[in-house]
Design a protein around this motif. Sequence first.
Motif, PDB file in Angstrom:
ATOM      1  N   TRP A  38      -7.509   7.626  -4.015  1.00  0.00           N
ATOM      2  CA  TRP A  38      -7.348   7.500  -2.348  1.00  0.00           C
ATOM      3  C   TRP A  38      -8.541   8.272  -1.629  1.00  0.00           C
ATOM      4  CZ3 TRP A  38      -6.550  10.203   2.038  1.00  0.00           C
ATOM      5  CH2 TRP A  38      -6.323   9.628   3.225  1.00  0.00           C
ATOM      6  N   ALA A  39      -8.366   9.336  -1.923  1.00  0.00           N
ATOM      7  CA  ALA A  39      -9.425  10.225  -0.771  1.00  0.00           C
ATOM      8  C   ALA A  39     -10.941   9.785  -1.179  1.00  0.00           C
ATOM      9  CB  ALA A  39      -9.110  11.692  -1.393  1.00  0.00           C
ATOM     10  N   GLY A  40     -11.215   9.550  -2.439  1.00  0.00           N
ATOM     11  CA  GLY A  40     -12.705   9.262  -2.868  1.00  0.00           C
ATOM     12  C   GLY A  40     -12.962   7.623  -2.067  1.00  0.00           C
ATOM     13  N   HIS A  41     -12.054   6.724  -1.843  1.00  0.00           N
ATOM     14  CA  HIS A  41     -12.298   5.406  -1.297  1.00  0.00           C
ATOM     15  C   HIS A  41     -12.151   5.883   0.155  1.00  0.00           C
ATOM     16  CE1 HIS A  41     -11.181   3.637  -5.218  1.00  0.00           C
ATOM     17  NE2 HIS A  41     -11.829   2.590  -4.617  1.00  0.00           N
ATOM     18  N   ALA A  42     -11.515   6.746   0.705  1.00  0.00           N
ATOM     19  CA  ALA A  42     -11.422   6.918   1.877  1.00  0.00           C
ATOM     20  C   ALA A  42     -12.862   7.839   2.663  1.00  0.00           C
ATOM     21  CB  ALA A  42     -10.237   8.038   2.597  1.00  0.00           C
ATOM     22  N   LEU A  43     -13.218   8.618   1.816  1.00  0.00           N
ATOM     23  CA  LEU A  43     -14.675   9.115   2.249  1.00  0.00           C
ATOM     24  C   LEU A  43     -15.690   8.178   2.397  1.00  0.00           C
ATOM     25  CD1 LEU A  43     -14.444  12.418  -0.341  1.00  0.00           C
ATOM     26  CD2 LEU A  43     -14.296  12.186   2.346  1.00  0.00           C
ATOM     27  N   HIS A  44     -15.573   7.099   1.776  1.00  0.00           N
ATOM     28  CA  HIS A  44     -16.549   5.741   1.938  1.00  0.00           C
ATOM     29  C   HIS A  44     -16.057   4.931   2.861  1.00  0.00           C
ATOM     30  CE1 HIS A  44     -17.488   7.461  -1.971  1.00  0.00           C
ATOM     31  NE2 HIS A  44     -18.818   7.180  -1.649  1.00  0.00           N
ATOM     32  N   GLY A  45     -14.981   5.232   3.832  1.00  0.00           N
ATOM     33  CA  GLY A  45     -14.644   4.321   4.849  1.00  0.00           C
ATOM     34  C   GLY A  45     -13.674   3.084   4.446  1.00  0.00           C
ATOM     35  N   ASP A  46     -13.214   3.405   3.221  1.00  0.00           N
ATOM     36  CA  ASP A  46     -12.068   2.355   2.724  1.00  0.00           C
ATOM     37  C   ASP A  46     -10.805   3.101   2.581  1.00  0.00           C
ATOM     38  OD1 ASP A  46     -10.654   0.270   1.787  1.00  0.00           O
ATOM     39  OD2 ASP A  46     -11.560   0.765  -0.252  1.00  0.00           O
ATOM     40  N   LEU A  47      -9.891   2.512   3.494  1.00  0.00           N
ATOM     41  CA  LEU A  47      -8.304   3.369   3.677  1.00  0.00           C
ATOM     42  C   LEU A  47      -7.421   2.463   2.907  1.00  0.00           C
ATOM     43  CD1 LEU A  47      -8.266   4.430   7.325  1.00  0.00           C
ATOM     44  CD2 LEU A  47      -9.021   5.714   5.405  1.00  0.00           C
ATOM     45  N   GLY A  48      -8.040   1.425   2.089  1.00  0.00           N
ATOM     46  CA  GLY A  48      -7.179   0.435   1.457  1.00  0.00           C
ATOM     47  C   GLY A  48      -6.403  -0.421   2.035  1.00  0.00           C
ATOM     48  N   SER A  49      -5.412  -1.030   1.507  1.00  0.00           N
ATOM     49  CA  SER A  49      -4.610  -2.352   2.056  1.00  0.00           C
ATOM     50  C   SER A  49      -3.359  -2.349   2.209  1.00  0.00           C
ATOM     51  CB  SER A  49      -5.158  -3.685   1.550  1.00  0.00           C
ATOM     52  OG  SER A  49      -5.248  -3.852   0.145  1.00  0.00           O
ATOM     53  N   SER A  50      -2.711  -2.864   2.853  1.00  0.00           N
ATOM     54  CA  SER A  50      -1.016  -3.060   2.988  1.00  0.00           C
ATOM     55  C   SER A  50      -0.758  -3.596   1.740  1.00  0.00           C
ATOM     56  CB  SER A  50      -0.427  -3.436   4.208  1.00  0.00           C
ATOM     57  OG  SER A  50       0.898  -3.616   4.040  1.00  0.00           O
ATOM     58  N   ALA A  51       0.417  -3.106   0.940  1.00  0.00           N
ATOM     59  CA  ALA A  51       1.088  -3.743  -0.118  1.00  0.00           C
ATOM     60  C   ALA A  51       1.916  -4.856   0.057  1.00  0.00           C
ATOM     61  CB  ALA A  51       1.691  -2.831  -0.949  1.00  0.00           C
ATOM     62  N   TYR A  52       1.964  -5.213   1.423  1.00  0.00           N
ATOM     63  CA  TYR A  52       3.007  -6.045   1.660  1.00  0.00           C
ATOM     64  C   TYR A  52       2.246  -7.536   2.323  1.00  0.00           C
ATOM     65  CZ  TYR A  52       6.799  -3.303   0.538  1.00  0.00           C
ATOM     66  OH  TYR A  52       7.887  -2.493   0.147  1.00  0.00           O
ATOM     67  N   THR A  53       1.343  -7.061   3.399  1.00  0.00           N
ATOM     68  CA  THR A  53       0.638  -8.127   3.935  1.00  0.00           C
ATOM     69  C   THR A  53      -0.848  -8.282   3.381  1.00  0.00           C
ATOM     70  OG1 THR A  53      -0.290  -6.583   5.730  1.00  0.00           O
ATOM     71  CG2 THR A  53       1.873  -7.367   6.292  1.00  0.00           C
ATOM     72  N   GLY A  54      -1.558  -7.273   2.965  1.00  0.00           N
ATOM     73  CA  GLY A  54      -2.705  -7.208   2.320  1.00  0.00           C
ATOM     74  C   GLY A  54      -3.621  -7.018   3.233  1.00  0.00           C
ATOM     75  N   GLU A  55      -3.466  -6.654   4.587  1.00  0.00           N
ATOM     76  CA  GLU A  55      -4.263  -6.308   5.547  1.00  0.00           C
ATOM     77  C   GLU A  55      -5.027  -5.104   5.368  1.00  0.00           C
ATOM     78  OE1 GLU A  55      -3.061  -7.702   9.693  1.00  0.00           O
ATOM     79  OE2 GLU A  55      -1.322  -7.386   8.745  1.00  0.00           O
ATOM     80  N   GLN A  56      -6.136  -4.880   5.741  1.00  0.00           N
ATOM     81  CA  GLN A  56      -6.928  -3.584   5.621  1.00  0.00           C
ATOM     82  C   GLN A  56      -6.205  -2.549   6.414  1.00  0.00           C
ATOM     83  OE1 GLN A  56      -9.635  -2.752   3.550  1.00  0.00           O
ATOM     84  NE2 GLN A  56      -8.881  -4.633   2.566  1.00  0.00           N
TER      85      GLN A  56
END
Length: 313
Positions: A68-86
């Motif tokens: 998660w931290a690696g993606h966050a450092l590149h501006g990607d905080l992931g997506s919701s497991a329920y709605t799929g929204e960023q």
Amino acid sequence: MLKLILHRLALSVPLLFVVTFLTFLLNALSPGDLAQTILQGQGTPAQVAALRHQIGLDQPLIVQYAAWAGHALHGDLGSSAYTGEQVWDLVVGRMGVTLSIMVGVLIVCLLAGVSLGILSALKGGAIGRVIDVLSLGGLVFPSFWVALVFISFFAVTLQWFPATGYTPFADDPGMWLAGLVLPVLAAGLHSITSVAKQTRDSMSDVMGRDFIRALRATGLPTSTIVVKHALRNASLPLVTVLGLVMVAAITGTVFVEKVFVLPGLGSLAVDATQKFDIYVLQGVTLFFTVLTILINLIVDLSYGWLNPKVRVS
């Protein structure tokens, strides 16, 4: 000044990692997990295990956090497991509500708290005792209880303000303002009295100093002495309290938004916690941590602006 800002920001970087990792850890230690919540407790052990493997919950915690931290450092905080929204879109879409409450708390504290504090310092007597009683009441009664009382009296009985819900400013500025009155007062009631007490104590100390007596001897009006001279010298402790008030308002919004059914970051964090939606929870935690860092940075910069001795040191 730039050196101070860069120094403070550099010291804050480890805090971001510590807070977000602790959030990850506490979420992992709490009963249940994301896979079980998605299956609503109806999946077989094999189905739960397969889903856990699919979303990476079977990996060691440090591996999950590092990913998660690696993606966050590149501006990607992931997506919701329920709605799929960023997660970034969810946070940006809701931060306006939370910031509106926090700015409202700050404005009310400055207008009401500072005014009551100055009045108490100049007049004393009954006003000071009332402020002390209200401060004690603010400590005894939590913000969510105050929110329920406000809804019962001002929204249900008097029908002055809406009980719940949020109207965007672009749709109806009047309803937007009316919908924020009770949440702001519920979140900031204790803060108003805290600011008033600090203002009173600081102003009482400054008003007894020699330079104030010298200014009085020159014939300056009391209002000029208070606003231009006494208040500026009494403002350093006040700025500290205001910083603490704004940090505390972050916690207050979590409860207030849930009570008033406001679509802010506080209610988003509560929903994400209940659903074990860790990426959404991490996004909200990251935003609140950055907001706390910025508040503390503004307080530090205010010290230098208000007191040249602090700026030089």
